[in-house]
Design an enzyme around this catalytic site. Structure first.
Site, PDB file in Angstrom:
ATOM      1  CG  HIS A  43      35.899  47.808  45.992  1.00 21.51           C
ATOM      2  ND1 HIS A  43      36.666  47.155  46.930  1.00 21.51           N
ATOM      3  CD2 HIS A  43      35.615  49.010  46.525  1.00 21.51           C
ATOM      4  CE1 HIS A  43      36.832  47.944  47.990  1.00 21.51           C
ATOM      5  NE2 HIS A  43      36.215  49.079  47.759  1.00 21.51           N
ATOM      6  CD  GLU A  70      34.703  43.655  47.018  1.00 24.46           C
ATOM      7  OE1 GLU A  70      34.920  42.437  47.052  1.00 24.46           O
ATOM      8  OE2 GLU A  70      35.555  44.480  46.636  1.00 24.46           O
ATOM      9  CG  HIS A 190      42.441  41.078  49.367  1.00 33.42           C
ATOM     10  ND1 HIS A 190      43.695  41.343  48.906  1.00 33.42           N
ATOM     11  CD2 HIS A 190      41.720  42.203  49.194  1.00 33.42           C
ATOM     12  CE1 HIS A 190      43.723  42.596  48.494  1.00 33.42           C
ATOM     13  NE2 HIS A 190      42.549  43.138  48.636  1.00 33.42           N
TER      14      HIS A 190
HETATM   15  N1  PXP Z   1      37.322  41.331  48.831  1.00 29.31           N
HETATM   16  C1  PXP Z   1      37.486  42.665  48.975  1.00 29.31           C
HETATM   17  C2  PXP Z   1      36.772  43.354  50.090  1.00 29.31           C
HETATM   18  C3  PXP Z   1      38.294  43.389  48.088  1.00 29.31           C
HETATM   19  O1  PXP Z   1      38.444  44.723  48.251  1.00 29.31           O
HETATM   20  C4  PXP Z   1      38.921  42.716  47.017  1.00 29.31           C
HETATM   21  C5  PXP Z   1      39.730  43.491  46.023  1.00 29.31           C
HETATM   22  O2  PXP Z   1      38.886  44.368  45.347  1.00 29.31           O
HETATM   23  C6  PXP Z   1      38.722  41.323  46.912  1.00 29.31           C
HETATM   24  C7  PXP Z   1      37.930  40.662  47.826  1.00 29.31           C
HETATM   25  C8  PXP Z   1      39.340  40.527  45.810  1.00 29.31           C
HETATM   26  O3  PXP Z   1      40.718  40.478  45.988  1.00 29.31           O
HETATM   27  P1  PXP Z   1      41.657  40.003  44.792  1.00 29.31           P
HETATM   28  O4  PXP Z   1      41.536  41.026  43.718  1.00 29.31           O
HETATM   29  O5  PXP Z   1      43.023  39.939  45.411  1.00 29.31           O
HETATM   30  O6  PXP Z   1      41.145  38.660  44.344  1.00 29.31           O
END
Ligand code: PXP
Length: 237
Positions: A43, A70, A190
């Site tokens: 990301h 992302e 997430h």
């Molecule tokens: N999906 C998106 C769109 C995110 O921004 C993130 C965090 O960068 C994640 C998934 C992954 O989340 P986590 O780091 O809590 O596993």
């Protein structure tokens, strides 16, 4: 089959804390895939607080699985993901300062903008995913936009899971069923972790991919990256 895409942002956060090259992002990409990850997620943010623009270009040739990028679809972001030919781009409605993604798109309000972005990405052979809350109205908007996939924002599942896992999953099952009927594939991400992942996997049979970063990298501090990835993969069986 639900694929595990490992989000390696936190490895870059650690590296950037010292400004040097340790831990090496490129080694992390190679090793995550060697240990069984079925995708690599990053990301890159405009402030380069973890993944830098340079990282994005250096990671690409090392990908043997799937490269998921992302980000907010700024002109600069779109140019970069098209140039590196990401396999999948996940659009998030983040502002520049945001600590982490904390809400999905209002797909109706951003309909014409997202339609344009999605078709630009698809014309370049990139699979698209839109980050949404588990909300039927938002998913209807995503269908109208023409995205290949949605990514369900799972923070609310993860926070309710320890208290009432049945209630925690309800909205997600409903959203996934609804999206499935519209032929939209489903990703999720997430706050997924070794405790809550397997339950989600069993309740959402049409889950195509999960992207997991924070908890997985934290687990790797104690268990090592190889064992950790194997444990997450075991949750997807
Ligand atoms: N999906 C998106 C769109 C995110 O921004 C993130 C965090 O960068 C994640 C998934 C992954 O989340 P986590 O780091 O809590 O596993």
């Amino acid at each position: 089959m639900t694929r595990l895409s490992v989000n390696i942002n936190k490895i870059a956060t650690l590296r950037n804390a010292r400004g040097g090259k340790i831990p090496c992002i490129k080694d992390a990409v190679v090793n995550c895939q060697k240990f069984g990850a079925q995708g690599i997620t990053i990301h890159p943010r405009p402030d380069e607080r973890h993944i830098t623009r340079k990282d994005v270009y250096e990671i690409k040739p090392l990908i043997t699985t799937e490269f998921n990028i992302e980000g907010y679809p700024s002109e600069e972001f779109l140019k970069m993901v098209i140039e590196v030919k990401a396999d999948q781009v996940t659009l998030v409605p983040d502002t520049r300062e945001q600590l982490t993604s904390d809400h999905g798109w209002d797909t109706w309000k951003n309909l014409s903008f997202l339609k344009e972005v999605i078709s630009q990405l698809q014309e370049n052979g990139i699979r698209t995913s839109i980050f949404v809350d588990p909300n039927i109205n938002a998913i209807e908007g995503a269908a109208e936009i023409g995205t290949n996939r949605i990514e369900l924002y799972t923070e609310s599942y993860a926070s309710l899971y320890p208290i009432d896992k049945n209630r925690a999953i309800e909205k997600f099952v409903e959203a996934a069923t609804f999206a499935g009927n519209l032929d939209i594939d489903i990703n999720a991400g997430h706050d997924l972790n070794l405790e809550n992942l397997n339950y989600m996997y069993h309740k959402i049979p049409n889950l195509a991919e999960v992207s997991i970063g924070h908890a997985l990298i934290a687990d790797a501090l104690y268990l090592g990256l190889e064992t950790t990835i194997q444990k997450y993969l075991a949750c997807l069986k």
